[in-house]
Scaffold this motif. Structure first.
Motif, PDB file in Angstrom:
ATOM      1  N   LEU A  75      34.056 -38.470  -2.203  1.00 21.73           N
ATOM      2  CA  LEU A  75      34.948 -38.755  -1.084  1.00 21.73           C
ATOM      3  C   LEU A  75      34.997 -37.650  -0.033  1.00 21.73           C
ATOM      4  O   LEU A  75      35.126 -37.930   1.156  1.00 21.73           O
ATOM      5  CB  LEU A  75      36.368 -39.007  -1.604  1.00 21.73           C
ATOM      6  N   GLU A  76      34.907 -36.415  -0.457  1.00 23.04           N
ATOM      7  CA  GLU A  76      35.159 -35.308   0.467  1.00 23.04           C
ATOM      8  C   GLU A  76      33.921 -34.512   0.837  1.00 23.04           C
ATOM      9  O   GLU A  76      33.981 -33.638   1.689  1.00 23.04           O
ATOM     10  CB  GLU A  76      36.203 -34.365  -0.142  1.00 23.04           C
ATOM     11  N   GLY A  77      32.797 -34.781   0.215  1.00 25.28           N
ATOM     12  CA  GLY A  77      31.591 -34.020   0.506  1.00 25.28           C
ATOM     13  C   GLY A  77      30.579 -34.839   1.277  1.00 25.28           C
ATOM     14  O   GLY A  77      30.867 -35.912   1.809  1.00 25.28           O
ATOM     15  N   THR A  78      29.377 -34.334   1.310  1.00 20.91           N
ATOM     16  CA  THR A  78      28.311 -35.014   2.046  1.00 20.91           C
ATOM     17  C   THR A  78      27.861 -36.300   1.356  1.00 20.91           C
ATOM     18  O   THR A  78      27.143 -37.091   1.961  1.00 20.91           O
ATOM     19  CB  THR A  78      27.097 -34.083   2.213  1.00 20.91           C
ATOM     20  N   LEU A  79      28.282 -36.504   0.104  1.00 23.65           N
ATOM     21  CA  LEU A  79      27.921 -37.734  -0.594  1.00 23.65           C
ATOM     22  C   LEU A  79      28.641 -38.951  -0.016  1.00 23.65           C
ATOM     23  O   LEU A  79      28.317 -40.083  -0.349  1.00 23.65           O
ATOM     24  CB  LEU A  79      28.220 -37.613  -2.090  1.00 23.65           C
ATOM     25  N   ALA A  80      29.623 -38.719   0.860  1.00 17.08           N
ATOM     26  CA  ALA A  80      30.368 -39.817   1.476  1.00 17.08           C
ATOM     27  C   ALA A  80      29.460 -40.735   2.295  1.00 17.08           C
ATOM     28  O   ALA A  80      29.810 -41.894   2.527  1.00 17.08           O
ATOM     29  CB  ALA A  80      31.491 -39.269   2.348  1.00 17.08           C
ATOM     30  N   VAL A  81      28.296 -40.254   2.696  1.00 14.66           N
ATOM     31  CA  VAL A  81      27.374 -41.095   3.467  1.00 14.66           C
ATOM     32  C   VAL A  81      26.818 -42.229   2.615  1.00 14.66           C
ATOM     33  O   VAL A  81      26.253 -43.181   3.153  1.00 14.66           O
ATOM     34  CB  VAL A  81      26.217 -40.281   4.092  1.00 14.66           C
ATOM     35  N   HIS A  82      26.982 -42.158   1.289  1.00  9.47           N
ATOM     36  CA  HIS A  82      26.490 -43.206   0.400  1.00  9.47           C
ATOM     37  C   HIS A  82      27.554 -44.265   0.102  1.00  9.47           C
ATOM     38  O   HIS A  82      27.365 -45.092  -0.776  1.00  9.47           O
ATOM     39  CB  HIS A  82      25.985 -42.592  -0.909  1.00  9.47           C
ATOM     40  N   TYR A  83      28.663 -44.232   0.841  1.00  6.96           N
ATOM     41  CA  TYR A  83      29.721 -45.237   0.680  1.00  6.96           C
ATOM     42  C   TYR A  83      29.156 -46.612   1.002  1.00  6.96           C
ATOM     43  O   TYR A  83      28.445 -46.787   1.977  1.00  6.96           O
ATOM     44  CB  TYR A  83      30.891 -44.909   1.612  1.00  6.96           C
ATOM     45  N   TYR A  84      29.497 -47.597   0.158  1.00 11.02           N
ATOM     46  CA  TYR A  84      28.981 -48.948   0.377  1.00 11.02           C
ATOM     47  C   TYR A  84      30.084 -49.927   0.739  1.00 11.02           C
ATOM     48  O   TYR A  84      29.990 -50.624   1.740  1.00 11.02           O
ATOM     49  CB  TYR A  84      28.218 -49.429  -0.858  1.00 11.02           C
ATOM     50  N   ALA A  85      31.136 -50.021  -0.099  1.00  8.74           N
ATOM     51  CA  ALA A  85      32.181 -51.014   0.153  1.00  8.74           C
ATOM     52  C   ALA A  85      33.453 -50.649  -0.614  1.00  8.74           C
ATOM     53  O   ALA A  85      33.434 -49.817  -1.519  1.00  8.74           O
ATOM     54  CB  ALA A  85      31.713 -52.395  -0.275  1.00  8.74           C
ATOM     55  N   THR A  86      34.536 -51.315  -0.231  1.00 15.25           N
ATOM     56  CA  THR A  86      35.828 -51.156  -0.902  1.00 15.25           C
ATOM     57  C   THR A  86      36.289 -52.527  -1.371  1.00 15.25           C
ATOM     58  O   THR A  86      36.020 -53.540  -0.722  1.00 15.25           O
ATOM     59  CB  THR A  86      36.867 -50.571   0.072  1.00 15.25           C
ATOM     60  N   THR A  87      36.997 -52.553  -2.501  1.00 16.20           N
ATOM     61  CA  THR A  87      37.534 -53.823  -2.993  1.00 16.20           C
ATOM     62  C   THR A  87      38.578 -54.354  -2.026  1.00 16.20           C
ATOM     63  O   THR A  87      39.161 -53.600  -1.236  1.00 16.20           O
ATOM     64  CB  THR A  87      38.167 -53.636  -4.386  1.00 16.20           C
ATOM     65  N   LYS A  88      38.845 -55.671  -2.099  1.00 12.23           N
ATOM     66  CA  LYS A  88      39.853 -56.289  -1.225  1.00 12.23           C
ATOM     67  C   LYS A  88      41.243 -55.808  -1.618  1.00 12.23           C
ATOM     68  O   LYS A  88      41.462 -55.328  -2.731  1.00 12.23           O
ATOM     69  CB  LYS A  88      39.744 -57.795  -1.312  1.00 12.23           C
ATOM     70  N   LYS A  89      42.192 -55.956  -0.718  1.00 12.41           N
ATOM     71  CA  LYS A  89      43.540 -55.414  -0.920  1.00 12.41           C
ATOM     72  C   LYS A  89      44.208 -55.899  -2.202  1.00 12.41           C
ATOM     73  O   LYS A  89      44.832 -55.122  -2.905  1.00 12.41           O
ATOM     74  CB  LYS A  89      44.428 -55.736   0.281  1.00 12.41           C
ATOM     75  N   ASP A  90      44.119 -57.166  -2.529  1.00 16.10           N
ATOM     76  CA  ASP A  90      44.800 -57.713  -3.705  1.00 16.10           C
ATOM     77  C   ASP A  90      43.864 -57.853  -4.903  1.00 16.10           C
ATOM     78  O   ASP A  90      44.093 -58.697  -5.763  1.00 16.10           O
ATOM     79  CB  ASP A  90      45.412 -59.080  -3.354  1.00 16.10           C
ATOM     80  N   SER A  91      42.868 -57.020  -4.990  1.00 12.98           N
ATOM     81  CA  SER A  91      41.899 -57.101  -6.077  1.00 12.98           C
ATOM     82  C   SER A  91      42.528 -56.656  -7.388  1.00 12.98           C
ATOM     83  O   SER A  91      43.354 -55.751  -7.427  1.00 12.98           O
ATOM     84  CB  SER A  91      40.692 -56.214  -5.764  1.00 12.98           C
ATOM     85  N   GLU A  92      42.110 -57.320  -8.470  1.00 15.18           N
ATOM     86  CA  GLU A  92      42.600 -56.936  -9.799  1.00 15.18           C
ATOM     87  C   GLU A  92      42.038 -55.585 -10.240  1.00 15.18           C
ATOM     88  O   GLU A  92      42.574 -54.941 -11.129  1.00 15.18           O
ATOM     89  CB  GLU A  92      42.251 -58.007 -10.829  1.00 15.18           C
ATOM     90  N   LEU A  93      40.944 -55.133  -9.602  1.00 19.85           N
ATOM     91  CA  LEU A  93      40.356 -53.836  -9.922  1.00 19.85           C
ATOM     92  C   LEU A  93      41.130 -52.676  -9.313  1.00 19.85           C
ATOM     93  O   LEU A  93      40.982 -51.539  -9.739  1.00 19.85           O
ATOM     94  CB  LEU A  93      38.903 -53.779  -9.434  1.00 19.85           C
ATOM     95  N   GLY A  94      41.937 -52.957  -8.298  1.00 19.74           N
ATOM     96  CA  GLY A  94      42.671 -51.910  -7.603  1.00 19.74           C
ATOM     97  C   GLY A  94      41.959 -51.519  -6.323  1.00 19.74           C
ATOM     98  O   GLY A  94      41.093 -52.229  -5.824  1.00 19.74           O
ATOM     99  N   ASN A  95      42.335 -50.393  -5.792  1.00 17.75           N
ATOM    100  CA  ASN A  95      41.772 -49.884  -4.542  1.00 17.75           C
ATOM    101  C   ASN A  95      40.567 -49.008  -4.876  1.00 17.75           C
ATOM    102  O   ASN A  95      40.680 -47.790  -5.004  1.00 17.75           O
ATOM    103  CB  ASN A  95      42.852 -49.097  -3.792  1.00 17.75           C
ATOM    104  N   VAL A  96      39.398 -49.637  -5.009  1.00 18.36           N
ATOM    105  CA  VAL A  96      38.193 -48.953  -5.492  1.00 18.36           C
ATOM    106  C   VAL A  96      37.105 -48.986  -4.427  1.00 18.36           C
ATOM    107  O   VAL A  96      36.858 -50.017  -3.810  1.00 18.36           O
ATOM    108  CB  VAL A  96      37.680 -49.605  -6.794  1.00 18.36           C
ATOM    109  N   ALA A  97      36.455 -47.828  -4.251  1.00 11.83           N
ATOM    110  CA  ALA A  97      35.319 -47.727  -3.321  1.00 11.83           C
ATOM    111  C   ALA A  97      34.042 -47.542  -4.124  1.00 11.83           C
ATOM    112  O   ALA A  97      34.040 -46.865  -5.151  1.00 11.83           O
ATOM    113  CB  ALA A  97      35.515 -46.547  -2.376  1.00 11.83           C
ATOM    114  N   GLY A  98      32.967 -48.151  -3.650  1.00 14.04           N
ATOM    115  CA  GLY A  98      31.674 -48.047  -4.319  1.00 14.04           C
ATOM    116  C   GLY A  98      30.726 -47.155  -3.542  1.00 14.04           C
ATOM    117  O   GLY A  98      30.618 -47.267  -2.323  1.00 14.04           O
ATOM    118  N   PHE A  99      30.061 -46.280  -4.258  1.00 15.05           N
ATOM    119  CA  PHE A  99      29.046 -45.401  -3.683  1.00 15.05           C
ATOM    120  C   PHE A  99      27.735 -45.698  -4.382  1.00 15.05           C
ATOM    121  O   PHE A  99      27.651 -45.614  -5.604  1.00 15.05           O
ATOM    122  CB  PHE A  99      29.432 -43.929  -3.878  1.00 15.05           C
TER     123      PHE A  99
END
Length: 147
Positions: A75-99
């Motif tokens: 999240l805070e380093g240069t690896l943030a450029v590999h961010y792909y997507a975030t789950t939807k707001k009401d997802s059962e998985l929670g607030n999760v981002a995929g790299f």
């Protein structure tokens, strides 16, 4: 110029295009080399002292959470450029981002270089900690993902 930049991808690391004049080389040997050697020897020596201090119980190893470190790196380093997507707001998985890291190079247990098709890391955005990680189809622990 002395060198040129190409748009094509190199098969291997090629540093032959970096030209250094003799005065630049001499300056590096005189000023950069000895200082680098000193810093390396000092660092290794201090780490060895630290090992003995921990062994004798004079200092304690600072505890850490590998899942938190993986989250912070993504999240805070240069690896943030590999961010792909975030789950939807009401997802059962929670607030999760995929790299996703495609064609991910790593060293296997036999010390041989390998390339995985995909290294995927899921980070909980509320806690900023790793939820799960996969290297191709193999699940990884936070400690394995960190190393």
């Amino acid at each position: 110029g002395k060198g040129r930049l190409l748009d094509e991808k190199a098969d291997e690391l090629d540093m032959d295009h970096v030209y250094v004049s003799y005065p630049e080389l001499l300056w590096a040997y005189i000023f950069i080399g000895p200082n680098s050697l000193f810093l390396w020897v000092r660092g290794v020596y201090l780490l060895k002292i630290r090992v003995y201090l921990v062994k004798w119980g004079w200092i304690k190893v600072k505890p850490f959470d590998p899942a938190e470190i993986v989250g912070r790196l993504c999240l805070e380093g240069t690896l943030a450029v590999h961010y792909y997507a975030t789950t939807k707001k009401d997802s059962e998985l929670g607030n999760v981002a995929g790299f996703f890291f495609a064609d991910f190079p790593y060293i296997d247990d036999d010390c041989k270089p390998c390339v995985a098709d995909l290294f995927a890391v899921d980070i909980d955005l509320d806690t900023k900690k790793m939820v799960k990680a996969k290297l191709d189809d193999e699940m990884l622990t936070a400690s394995e993902a960190l190393t």
